[in-house]
Design a protein around this motif. Structure first.
Motif, PDB file in Angstrom:
ATOM      1  N   LYS A 173       0.837  -1.198   0.000  1.00 42.41           N
ATOM      2  CA  LYS A 173       0.000   0.000   0.000  1.00 42.41           C
ATOM      3  C   LYS A 173       0.873   1.251   0.000  1.00 42.41           C
ATOM      4  N   VAL A 174       0.278   2.364  -0.424  1.00 45.12           N
ATOM      5  CA  VAL A 174       0.976   3.646  -0.422  1.00 45.12           C
ATOM      6  C   VAL A 174       1.465   3.962   0.984  1.00 45.12           C
ATOM      7  N   ARG A 175       2.691   4.530   1.074  1.00 42.16           N
ATOM      8  CA  ARG A 175       3.335   4.933   2.313  1.00 42.16           C
ATOM      9  C   ARG A 175       3.752   3.747   3.187  1.00 42.16           C
ATOM     10  N   THR A 176       3.964   2.587   2.531  1.00 44.80           N
ATOM     11  CA  THR A 176       4.537   1.448   3.244  1.00 44.80           C
ATOM     12  C   THR A 176       5.815   1.060   2.516  1.00 44.80           C
ATOM     13  N   GLY A 177       6.598   0.179   3.118  1.00 49.31           N
ATOM     14  CA  GLY A 177       7.826  -0.268   2.485  1.00 49.31           C
ATOM     15  C   GLY A 177       8.432  -1.415   3.259  1.00 49.31           C
ATOM     16  N   ASN A 178       9.465  -1.984   2.701  1.00 47.72           N
ATOM     17  CA  ASN A 178      10.168  -3.049   3.408  1.00 47.72           C
ATOM     18  C   ASN A 178      11.631  -3.040   2.994  1.00 47.72           C
ATOM     19  N   VAL A 179      12.459  -3.698   3.788  1.00 42.53           N
ATOM     20  CA  VAL A 179      13.875  -3.836   3.475  1.00 42.53           C
ATOM     21  C   VAL A 179      14.147  -5.317   3.260  1.00 42.53           C
ATOM     22  N   SER A 180      14.817  -5.620   2.156  1.00 44.47           N
ATOM     23  CA  SER A 180      15.143  -7.002   1.835  1.00 44.47           C
ATOM     24  C   SER A 180      16.633  -7.235   2.050  1.00 44.47           C
ATOM     25  N   ALA A 181      16.967  -8.326   2.696  1.00 42.74           N
ATOM     26  CA  ALA A 181      18.373  -8.705   2.881  1.00 42.74           C
ATOM     27  C   ALA A 181      18.510 -10.130   2.366  1.00 42.74           C
ATOM     28  N   GLY A 182      18.557 -10.249   1.041  1.00 35.90           N
ATOM     29  CA  GLY A 182      18.639 -11.564   0.419  1.00 35.90           C
ATOM     30  C   GLY A 182      19.757 -11.587  -0.589  1.00 35.90           C
TER      31      GLY A 182
END
Length: 199
Positions: A173-182
């Motif tokens: 959704k807008v104004r969300t995010g995540n960080v990936s460490a793969g």
């Protein structure tokens, strides 16, 4: 006197409709014209998804109805076009379409003079996770050498890790995010509007 050349040629025919071909250029199902009003379910669902009216005659309604019906030809589709686009392809070898015809297949971005990319993304998300086969006995042995894992488990299509991470963390959704460490380390952020410049 024999005609050898003209100033130009253009092909015009019925808009909309459904002509789909496999990678070899073979027609997968008989041509469905704009008068084949068999897409009521798809039309209604796409209109709701896009918040934009999708008539039954539009090509995208025909495609989605074929998906909803579980029609056998769908996995083999490589190219979809209207009748006039097909004739042009046969005459020139070019897979192109005029903007007026494009507007009879799928909603158009009037500024880009192309398919509306945001709606393309919505449609892609709608059909993502469609049946992509099931785990075979050989595949089960690759995952579990002990033989305990059973075959027949449904499988969705393979996807990149960025989209998978967003879905797994509900960061779509807008104004969300995540960080990936793969494979690498990166952030995926869903913005409210397009970037105005390179940062």
């Amino acid at each position: 006197e024999t005609l050898h050349a003209v100033g130009g040629i253009g092909i015009s025919a019925m808009m909309h409709g459904y002509m789909v071909f496999d990678k070899a250029g073979e027609l997968l199902v008989p041509f469905r014209t704009w008068r084949n009003t068999i897409t009521a379910e798809a039309s209604e669902k796409l209109t709701e998804l896009f918040a934009y009216p999708i008539p039954q005659r539009w090509s995208i309604a025909h495609l989605y109805q074929a998906i909803l019906n579980g029609e056998a030809h769908v996995p083999d589709i490589d190219y979809m076009i209207t009748l006039e686009g097909y004739v042009h392809w046969k005459l020139t070898g070019q897979k192109v379409l005029g903007i007026g015809d494009v507007a009879g297949m799928f909603p158009v971005d009037i500024h880009a003079h192309d398919f509306d990319q945001k709606m393309v993304e919505k449609f892609d998300a709608l059909v993502a996770g469609e049946d992509a086969g099931s785990l075979t006995a050989e595949g089960a042995k690759l995952l579990d050498v002990s033989g305990n894992l059973e075959a027949g488990i449904p499988m969705c299509p393979p996807e990149g890790d960025a989209g998978t991470g967003m879905t797994a963390t509900n960061s779509v959704k807008v104004r969300t995010g995540n960080v990936s460490a793969g494979t690498s380390v990166f952030a995926m952020v869903v913005l409210e509007k397009e970037l105005k410049k390179v940062h």
